[in-house]
Design an enzyme around this catalytic site. Sequence first.
Site, PDB file in Angstrom:
ATOM      1  N   ASN A   9      31.199  22.230  23.052  1.00 21.64           N
ATOM      2  CA  ASN A   9      31.688  22.649  21.732  1.00 21.64           C
ATOM      3  C   ASN A   9      31.784  24.173  21.757  1.00 21.64           C
ATOM      4  O   ASN A   9      30.770  24.857  21.714  1.00 21.64           O
ATOM      5  CB  ASN A   9      30.674  22.159  20.676  1.00 21.64           C
ATOM      6  CG  ASN A   9      30.966  22.688  19.283  1.00 21.64           C
ATOM      7  OD1 ASN A   9      32.039  23.248  19.029  1.00 21.64           O
ATOM      8  ND2 ASN A   9      30.017  22.503  18.381  1.00 21.64           N
ATOM      9  N   TRP A  10      33.010  24.662  21.832  1.00 19.56           N
ATOM     10  CA  TRP A  10      33.197  26.116  21.913  1.00 19.56           C
ATOM     11  C   TRP A  10      32.985  26.805  20.560  1.00 19.56           C
ATOM     12  O   TRP A  10      32.954  28.019  20.480  1.00 19.56           O
ATOM     13  CB  TRP A  10      34.601  26.446  22.437  1.00 19.56           C
ATOM     14  CG  TRP A  10      34.775  26.247  23.915  1.00 19.56           C
ATOM     15  CD1 TRP A  10      33.884  25.668  24.784  1.00 19.56           C
ATOM     16  CD2 TRP A  10      35.906  26.641  24.711  1.00 19.56           C
ATOM     17  NE1 TRP A  10      34.394  25.675  26.064  1.00 19.56           N
ATOM     18  CE2 TRP A  10      35.638  26.272  26.041  1.00 19.56           C
ATOM     19  CE3 TRP A  10      37.119  27.260  24.424  1.00 19.56           C
ATOM     20  CZ2 TRP A  10      36.544  26.510  27.093  1.00 19.56           C
ATOM     21  CZ3 TRP A  10      38.028  27.492  25.461  1.00 19.56           C
ATOM     22  CH2 TRP A  10      37.730  27.123  26.778  1.00 19.56           C
ATOM     23  N   HIS A  93      29.237  18.336  12.158  1.00 19.53           N
ATOM     24  CA  HIS A  93      28.317  19.267  12.818  1.00 19.53           C
ATOM     25  C   HIS A  93      27.490  19.978  11.737  1.00 19.53           C
ATOM     26  O   HIS A  93      28.004  20.255  10.651  1.00 19.53           O
ATOM     27  CB  HIS A  93      29.119  20.278  13.646  1.00 19.53           C
ATOM     28  CG  HIS A  93      28.247  21.114  14.521  1.00 19.53           C
ATOM     29  ND1 HIS A  93      27.507  22.162  14.029  1.00 19.53           N
ATOM     30  CD2 HIS A  93      27.955  21.029  15.836  1.00 19.53           C
ATOM     31  CE1 HIS A  93      26.801  22.693  15.023  1.00 19.53           C
ATOM     32  NE2 HIS A  93      27.054  22.021  16.133  1.00 19.53           N
ATOM     33  N   GLY A 169      21.410  26.600  19.010  1.00 13.20           N
ATOM     34  CA  GLY A 169      21.607  28.037  19.226  1.00 13.20           C
ATOM     35  C   GLY A 169      20.330  28.851  19.169  1.00 13.20           C
ATOM     36  O   GLY A 169      20.374  30.079  19.106  1.00 13.20           O
ATOM     37  N   SER A 209      20.587  23.642  22.263  1.00 18.52           N
ATOM     38  CA  SER A 209      20.008  24.474  23.331  1.00 18.52           C
ATOM     39  C   SER A 209      19.908  23.755  24.678  1.00 18.52           C
ATOM     40  O   SER A 209      18.965  23.986  25.441  1.00 18.52           O
ATOM     41  CB  SER A 209      18.643  25.019  22.906  1.00 18.52           C
ATOM     42  OG  SER A 209      18.786  25.868  21.771  1.00 18.52           O
ATOM     43  N   GLY A 230      26.728  23.661  23.108  1.00 17.77           N
ATOM     44  CA  GLY A 230      27.417  24.780  22.474  1.00 17.77           C
ATOM     45  C   GLY A 230      27.484  25.965  23.421  1.00 17.77           C
ATOM     46  O   GLY A 230      28.337  26.050  24.305  1.00 17.77           O
ATOM     47  N   GLY A 231      26.552  26.893  23.251  1.00 16.00           N
ATOM     48  CA  GLY A 231      26.573  28.154  24.002  1.00 16.00           C
ATOM     49  C   GLY A 231      26.799  27.994  25.498  1.00 16.00           C
ATOM     50  O   GLY A 231      27.615  28.715  26.090  1.00 16.00           O
TER      51      GLY A 231
HETATM   52  P1  PGA Z   1      23.872  25.082  21.350  1.00 10.36           P
HETATM   53  O1  PGA Z   1      24.771  24.309  20.278  1.00 10.36           O
HETATM   54  O2  PGA Z   1      24.000  24.320  22.659  1.00 10.36           O
HETATM   55  O3  PGA Z   1      24.435  26.452  21.420  1.00 10.36           O
HETATM   56  O4  PGA Z   1      22.462  25.031  20.836  1.00 10.36           O
HETATM   57  C1  PGA Z   1      24.861  22.914  20.287  1.00 10.36           C
HETATM   58  C2  PGA Z   1      25.794  22.463  19.210  1.00 10.36           C
HETATM   59  O5  PGA Z   1      25.826  23.082  18.136  1.00 10.36           O
HETATM   60  O6  PGA Z   1      26.526  21.474  19.376  1.00 10.36           O
END
Ligand code: PGA
Length: 250
Positions: A9-10, A93, A169, A209, A230-231
Amino acid sequence: MTRKLAAGNWKMNGTAADLDRIARLAAAHPEPACEVLICPPATLVSRAAEQAAGTPVKIGGQDCHPETSGAHTGDHSAVMLADAGATAVILGHSERRADHGETNLTVQRKAEAVLAADLTAIVCIGETLDQREAGRTLDIVEEQLFGSLPEAATAENTVVAYEPVWAIGTGKVPTNDQIAEVHSHIRTRLGDHYGAAAGTGIRLLYGGSVKPGNAGEIFAIDNVDGALVGGASLRVEDFSPIISALDGKA
Ligand code: PGA
């Protein structure tokens, strides 16, 4: 048995200059055992789909409007995402629930639109830190699950992503036991509600994370069928070892 899923997920990151990540990812994983999905911002979906054509990488959206078309300035529909080359859409989300006040019912209506457009709905659920500390995690997750999933959910058209809000995050990850407890609860309740095939077949992603350093451990947990990342999906150097870790389990 449905394939495991590594979904990136960018979020609100990426311009045309970043699209080469898709070709590099595809080159690093020409025949992945798991399914690989990248969800760039809506502005990049059609160009990302062009980049991914002929590779195992699939492209998804991050949201859509519940209706097909109409007077909704700034929105886009599931049909439009399908037209742009998407095969899946992330829905509900926690950032959308927080930033845009999306309720379970809104998410469910969007999910129904996604299924009607023949796309896969990736429905996100997860508790806040306050809710966890109050001992309400399983109740909250269950309420979101049945409030947000479409009634026509099957193993083929729906994926559930368990993302504790406090782990997104932040670098904080639940313990393996905490992830196992929630995933097992979701699995059981899906089976009770949708029947055995959907109960065992709907893929359950963990998100929050996920990094190269913890992916293998997370994928070893029962009922974890992949990750929503995400990240770490923004850099091929980080997302690629996560895909490899999932392939190791697949
Ligand atoms: P993250 O985000 O891997 O940066 O914690 C995950 C997400 O929000 O899908």
